[in-house]
Design an enzyme around this catalytic site. Sequence first.
Site, PDB file in Angstrom:
ATOM      1  N   GLN A 196      -4.479  -1.359   9.768  1.00 14.79           N
ATOM      2  CA  GLN A 196      -4.427  -2.447   9.237  1.00 14.79           C
ATOM      3  C   GLN A 196      -5.146  -3.655   9.989  1.00 14.79           C
ATOM      4  O   GLN A 196      -4.840  -3.710  11.141  1.00 14.79           O
ATOM      5  CB  GLN A 196      -3.006  -3.020   8.859  1.00 14.79           C
ATOM      6  CG  GLN A 196      -2.788  -4.375   8.098  1.00 14.79           C
ATOM      7  CD  GLN A 196      -3.306  -4.239   6.664  1.00 14.79           C
ATOM      8  OE1 GLN A 196      -3.596  -3.277   6.129  1.00 14.79           O
ATOM      9  NE2 GLN A 196      -3.710  -5.358   6.050  1.00 14.79           N
TER      10      GLN A 196
ATOM     11  N   ASP B  92     -11.034   3.095   4.622  1.00 17.32           N
ATOM     12  CA  ASP B  92     -11.526   1.631   4.409  1.00 17.32           C
ATOM     13  C   ASP B  92     -12.777   1.383   4.486  1.00 17.32           C
ATOM     14  O   ASP B  92     -13.041   0.380   4.020  1.00 17.32           O
ATOM     15  CB  ASP B  92     -10.740   0.932   5.423  1.00 17.32           C
ATOM     16  CG  ASP B  92      -9.396   0.066   5.411  1.00 17.32           C
ATOM     17  OD1 ASP B  92      -9.222  -0.199   4.283  1.00 17.32           O
ATOM     18  OD2 ASP B  92      -8.684  -0.075   6.446  1.00 17.32           O
TER      19      ASP B  92
ATOM     20  N   LYS C 253       0.821  -1.165  -0.064  1.00 17.46           N
ATOM     21  CA  LYS C 253       0.000   0.093   0.060  1.00 17.46           C
ATOM     22  C   LYS C 253       1.006   1.331  -0.137  1.00 17.46           C
ATOM     23  O   LYS C 253       0.690   2.125  -0.652  1.00 17.46           O
ATOM     24  CB  LYS C 253      -0.813  -0.122   1.223  1.00 17.46           C
ATOM     25  CG  LYS C 253      -2.208  -1.063   0.854  1.00 17.46           C
ATOM     26  CD  LYS C 253      -3.138  -1.180   2.225  1.00 17.46           C
ATOM     27  CE  LYS C 253      -3.778  -2.410   2.107  1.00 17.46           C
ATOM     28  NZ  LYS C 253      -4.599  -2.746   3.525  1.00 17.46           N
TER      29      LYS C 253
END
Length: 268
Positions: free
Chosen positions: A73, A96, A29
Site C-alpha cells: 500500500q 498493482d 480491499k
Amino acid sequence: MKSGIGKFPRLAVVLVGDRRDSHTFIHIKLKACDQVGIETVASQLPENCDESELLDVVSGFNEDPDVHGILVQLPLPQHLDEEKIINVVSLEKDVDGFHPLNIGNLAIRGRKPFFVPCAPKGCIELLPRHGVEIKGKRAVIIGRSKIVGLPTSLLLQRHHATVSVLHAYMKNPEHITSEADIVVVDVGVPNIVCGNWIKKGAVVIDMGTNQVKDPSGHGFCVSGDVCFEEAVKVASAITPVPGGVGPVTISMLLSNTLDSVKRAFGMV
Ligand code: GUN
C-alpha cells in the site's frame, strides 16, 4: 479455481505505518477479497520499520508459491525508498502494475504488461460500459501520479485518445480542460475542478479520495477533486465520490489477482 485445480487465489497485502486512509483502503480491499473467495495474507509493519525489514517481507511473498499477488500500500513513510520496494515485487505478482517493467510495457505500443494499474484499468472499464467511446476523443488528465495520472494517460493513448496531462505548474488549467471530451482528475485537492472547467456534454471521472471533516462536525467523510454539484449540470456523465471509481478499482484488483493465479497455473 477450487473445484478445477484445488487452489484458492491468494493476495498478500503489505501495510506500513498508521495512515488512516491507507488503513481504510486495505480494510476495503481485504473485505472485497473475502467476498469473492480470494484468500489474503496481511503483513503490517510499524511506521519506523527498516527498509531491509520491508524488503524481506516482500521477498518472502515473492518466493511463496501460494501467494499469487502482492500489494504494497502506497504511500510509504518518507524514510523508505518507494521505487526500490516496488522494484523488488515480482513482475508476475505485481497486481498493482506499478513495477517499472509493467509500466514500461504499458507505455510501449505492441507490448503487453502482466498487469495494468487498478484505478486506470477501472476508468477504462467504466467508459465503454457507459457508452463512451475513447477512440479519437480529447482527454485531459489532471495530475501525474504514478498510481493514477501517468498510467491513465498511457492507457487512454493505447485506446487512441489524444491525451494532455496537466499538473501543478500549468497556468490556467481550466482553459485546456474546458476543451476536453473526457476529463480525469486525481490531484488530492477537494473540489478543485469547478463546473465552468467542464465542456458541455463532457465525461468526468473523479479519482479524488480526500478525507475531509464531515459537514455535521462529527468525524470524516470522503470528497472528490471535482465540485460534483456544479459539474453534474454540464457533464453528460460523471462519477460520484464516494461510490464511483473506487469500487471499480477494487474490482480490478480482484480481476488482476485472478489473472495472476490463472497465469501461474497455465490457465490463460
Ligand atoms: N494508494 C492509493 N491507491 C493505491 C493503489 O491502488 N495501490 C496501492 N498499492 N497503493 C495505493
